[in-house]
Design a protein around this motif. Structure first.
Motif, short mmCIF file in Angstrom:
data_model
loop_
_atom_site.label_atom_id
_atom_site.label_comp_id
_atom_site.label_asym_id
_atom_site.label_seq_id
_atom_site.Cartn_x
_atom_site.Cartn_y
_atom_site.Cartn_z
N SER B 44 0.84 -1.21 0.00
CA SER B 44 0.00 0.00 0.00
C SER B 44 0.87 1.25 0.00
O SER B 44 0.57 2.23 -0.67
N LEU B 45 1.98 1.19 0.73
CA LEU B 45 2.88 2.34 0.79
C LEU B 45 3.65 2.51 -0.51
O LEU B 45 3.93 3.62 -0.95
N GLU B 46 3.96 1.38 -1.15
CA GLU B 46 4.68 1.43 -2.43
C GLU B 46 3.88 2.22 -3.47
O GLU B 46 4.44 2.94 -4.29
N LEU B 47 2.56 2.09 -3.42
CA LEU B 47 1.72 2.83 -4.36
C LEU B 47 1.96 4.34 -4.21
O LEU B 47 1.99 5.07 -5.20
N LEU B 48 2.15 4.80 -2.98
CA LEU B 48 2.37 6.23 -2.76
C LEU B 48 3.82 6.63 -3.02
O LEU B 48 4.09 7.55 -3.77
N VAL B 49 4.75 5.90 -2.40
CA VAL B 49 6.16 6.32 -2.44
C VAL B 49 6.82 5.94 -3.76
O VAL B 49 7.37 6.78 -4.47
N GLY B 50 6.75 4.66 -4.09
CA GLY B 50 7.48 4.16 -5.25
C GLY B 50 6.83 4.53 -6.56
O GLY B 50 7.49 4.74 -7.57
N THR B 51 5.50 4.61 -6.58
CA THR B 51 4.80 4.87 -7.84
C THR B 51 4.55 6.35 -8.04
O THR B 51 4.88 6.92 -9.08
N THR B 52 3.95 7.00 -7.03
CA THR B 52 3.51 8.38 -7.21
C THR B 52 4.57 9.38 -6.74
O THR B 52 4.47 10.56 -7.06
N GLY B 53 5.53 8.91 -5.95
CA GLY B 53 6.57 9.81 -5.46
C GLY B 53 6.15 10.62 -4.26
O GLY B 53 6.71 11.67 -3.99
N LEU B 54 5.12 10.16 -3.54
CA LEU B 54 4.68 10.86 -2.34
C LEU B 54 5.19 10.09 -1.12
O LEU B 54 4.74 8.98 -0.86
N VAL B 55 6.16 10.68 -0.41
CA VAL B 55 6.73 9.98 0.73
C VAL B 55 5.82 10.22 1.94
O VAL B 55 5.83 11.27 2.56
N CYS B 56 5.02 9.20 2.25
CA CYS B 56 4.06 9.28 3.35
C CYS B 56 4.70 8.66 4.59
O CYS B 56 5.15 7.53 4.57
N PHE B 57 4.75 9.42 5.66
CA PHE B 57 5.35 8.94 6.90
C PHE B 57 4.26 8.71 7.95
O PHE B 57 4.49 8.87 9.14
N GLY B 58 3.07 8.33 7.48
CA GLY B 58 2.00 8.09 8.43
C GLY B 58 1.15 6.90 8.04
O GLY B 58 -0.04 6.82 8.37
N GLN B 59 1.77 5.96 7.35
CA GLN B 59 0.99 4.84 6.83
C GLN B 59 0.42 3.97 7.96
O GLN B 59 -0.62 3.36 7.80
N ALA B 60 1.11 3.96 9.10
CA ALA B 60 0.64 3.14 10.22
C ALA B 60 -0.73 3.58 10.70
O ALA B 60 -1.51 2.77 11.22
N ALA B 61 -1.07 4.86 10.53
CA ALA B 61 -2.37 5.34 10.99
C ALA B 61 -3.49 4.59 10.27
O ALA B 61 -4.48 4.18 10.89
#
Lengths: 250, 338
Positions: B44-61
């Protein structure tokens, strides 16, 4: 022939704090016409393109595209309405293939973002216009190459191809000839001639030989304002322009 | 090349399907179930960080909200059906992601990282300091959900196979999504958002949609985690887990779905290894140190993550094959400077 004006900028002004980068510039781009904007570095030519395309907001003035007031429109909305631009520095997608660069640009017209189950490369509308655009820019043989690995001149061609893939009516080209060799320049000028009948083209360019060969109209900018405008002969013989710009080298 | 990657992933999933039947003991099944659930979080995080380039530091929420939702929705009256429990938990996480995304996507770069972290910490302290989720103690799941009459999620094997099925589903879904027009647009946004806007893409809705999908998938993982453990506590939403998820995808290799898969396994197996008292004795309680050293070494040696390992090995074997292309790149850069 007022109908043929595809893009009209009126009293376009952009201030950065106290500095006026572009001051009350009015410009009309007609179909079947290459309108060159020349001027020294810092004259506000690229800023003018950024203002017309919507990349930065106007401080004052208005922009009309195909008869509609688009002053309040965002850049993507203007682009979808038929306003294409290329960039002075290459802003391609370097890690994608040449073809995918064009295909993604073409997709802007057929976004269908909700159709998550359909493969993007099966969308014939965008693949066809991508191929067509790449062909017109002379990139047929490079389709599968990684865009970041092709030569500088080819990247400039790709810039134009991506612009064409969106099927624009108005083209704003920011120094498309920068860093090109003689042969590549010839090809680019031939392409501008080919595009001219169906498009209104604004050309910002430093290569004066090319400008005087290809342009129908020339606007000369100095310090954010227009100091002269007319056909190439008029500009060549204008004493003001000679003093302000062309005469610099003498 | 593409084919070999597909075969690799298929083999991994087949091996996982066979594992419980060819010698996976109770402990092994428990660990691998946990890893597969974390792999869903990493994907799920890869979709944001690796694909879209959005480094989300709150995925645990989102993971934690999915977990809490699964417990709270289950109630104390009897077993719920997993068929509505999972979608409801995903929805809860997705709704929170919609609110967080709508606000945080107005920022960029390091500010985006900080704002997503802040929202995650907010969710953490809401469950930590209010009776809503049992406070710091957390809450127990009274009845594990069922699927029809026969499948009860109390049985580790059912839990294992269902988690595997969900992981395969999420992987397949994201594979299809990334090849679609939507997925290509996200990739374009990562590489050059300015150009995407200039071409005619209004990028904000694309990013927000990616954020909501990512939150929903993380919530799915969280719900499975709650069902597996039968217990939730605020630590599920802590920034440690957000950080661990980031490390998983970096270790595995950004920009590849299989990287998230490999990364989750590598990260959690390493953790198990360094925590093992049988191997490290007293030192096992300092497992963070060992993990840290290995991860620093891995990033130094494999800048593209474990996914890049075959390429690095191939280059080593072929000698200095990489030099030429580097010179070619320099030349074109000089051409641009003229």
């Amino acid at each position: 022939m007022a109908n043929d004006v595809l893009l009209r900028g009126k009293d376009i002004t952009r201030r950065w704090g106290g500095l006026v980068a572009v001051n009350k510039v009015s410009i009309e781009l007609e179909r079947n016409c290459v309108h060159a904007v020349i001027g020294t570095n810092g004259a506000g030519k690229s800023t003018l393109i950024n203002l017309l395309s919507g990349e930065i907001p106007l401080s004052d003035g208005s922009v009309e595209l195909l008869g509609k007031d688009v002053t309040g429109w965002t850049q993507p909305k203007r682009a979808r309405a038929g306003l294409g631009r290329s960039y002075q520095r290459n802003t391609i997608f370097p890690s994608f293939s040449v073809f995918e660069n064009c295909r993604l640009a073409a997709q802007a017209k057929h976004q269908k973002g909700w159709a998550w189950w359909e493969r993007a490369d099966r969308c014939s509308v965008s693949t066809d216009s991508a191929r067509d655009a790449a062909h017109r820019a002379g990139l047929d043989k490079l389709m599968d190459r990684t865009a970041g690995m092709i030569s500088h001149g080819q990247k400039r061609q790709l810039e134009i191809a991506m612009c064409l893939a969106t099927d624009p009516k108005v083209l704003l080209l920011d120094e498309p000839l920068a860093g090109m060799g003689a042969e590549e320049t010839e090809r680019m000028l031939a392409m501008l001639d080919e595009l001219r009948p169906d498009h209104a083209i604004l050309l910002v360019e430093h290569d004066m030989d090319a400008v005087f060969r290809v342009a129908n109209q020339i606007t000369v900018m100095v310090n954010g304002t227009v100091i002269a405008r007319g056909d190439p002969d008029f500009i060549r013989n204008s004493p003001e322009v000679r003093v302000a710009y062309l005469g610099e080298g003498h | 090349m593409d084919k070999s990657k597909g075969i690799f992933v298929a083999l991994v999933f087949m091996a996982l399907a066979l594992y419980p039947f060819v010698g996976g003991g109770g402990y092994g099944i428990d660990i691998v179930t946990k890893i597969m659930i974390y792999a869903i979080l990493a994907l799920s995080l890869e979709l944001l960080v690796g694909t879209t380039g959005l480094v989300c530091f709150g995925q645990a929420a989102f993971f934690g909200i999915g977990a809490y939702a699964a417990v709270l929705f289950s109630g104390e009256q009897g077993a719920a059906s997993i068929l509505w429990l999972l979608p409801a938990s995903m929805l809860a996480a997705a709704v929170y992601a919609l609110a967080v995304g709508a606000l945080s996507l107005r920022t960029r770069g390091v500010y985006f990282i900080m704002v997503t972290l802040a929202f995650a910490q907010m969710a953490y302290f809401v469950v930590h300091d209010t009776p809503l989720g049992g406070g710091t103690d957390g809450i127990y799941l009274y009845f594990r959900p069922t699927l029809g009459e026969k499948l009860k999620f109390d049985e580790p094997l059912v839990m294992y196979l269902f988690s595997l099925g969900t992981l395969v589903f999420v992987f397949g879904f994201l594979t299809v999504l990334l090849n679609s027009r939507f997925g290509r647009a996200l990739a374009g946004i990562r590489v050059n958002e300015q150009r995407m806007r200039g071409t005619g893409f209004t990028t904000y809705p694309y990013k927000l949609a990616a954020f909501v999908i990512s939150g929903g998938l993380a919530g799915l993982g969280g719900a499975l985690f709650a069902i597996k453990d039968g217990f939730v506590n605020p630590e599920l939403m802590s920034w440690h887990l957000s950080g661990a998820a980031l490390m998983m995808i970096i270790l595995g290799g950004l920009g590849h779905l299989r990287g998230a898969l490999i990364g989750a396994f590598a990260f959690l197996l390493l953790q198990e290894f360094f925590k093992a008292e049988a191997i490290f004795g007293e030192f096992a309680k300092h497992w963070h140190l060992g993990m840290g050293i290995v991860i620093i070494a891995a990033v130094a040696v494999l800048p593209r993550g474990l996914v890049g390992l075959p390429e690095v090995l191939r280059k080593r074997l072929a000698g200095s094959g990489g030099g030429e292309s580097r010179i070619g790149g320099l030349k074109s850069a000089q051409g641009g400077a003229k």
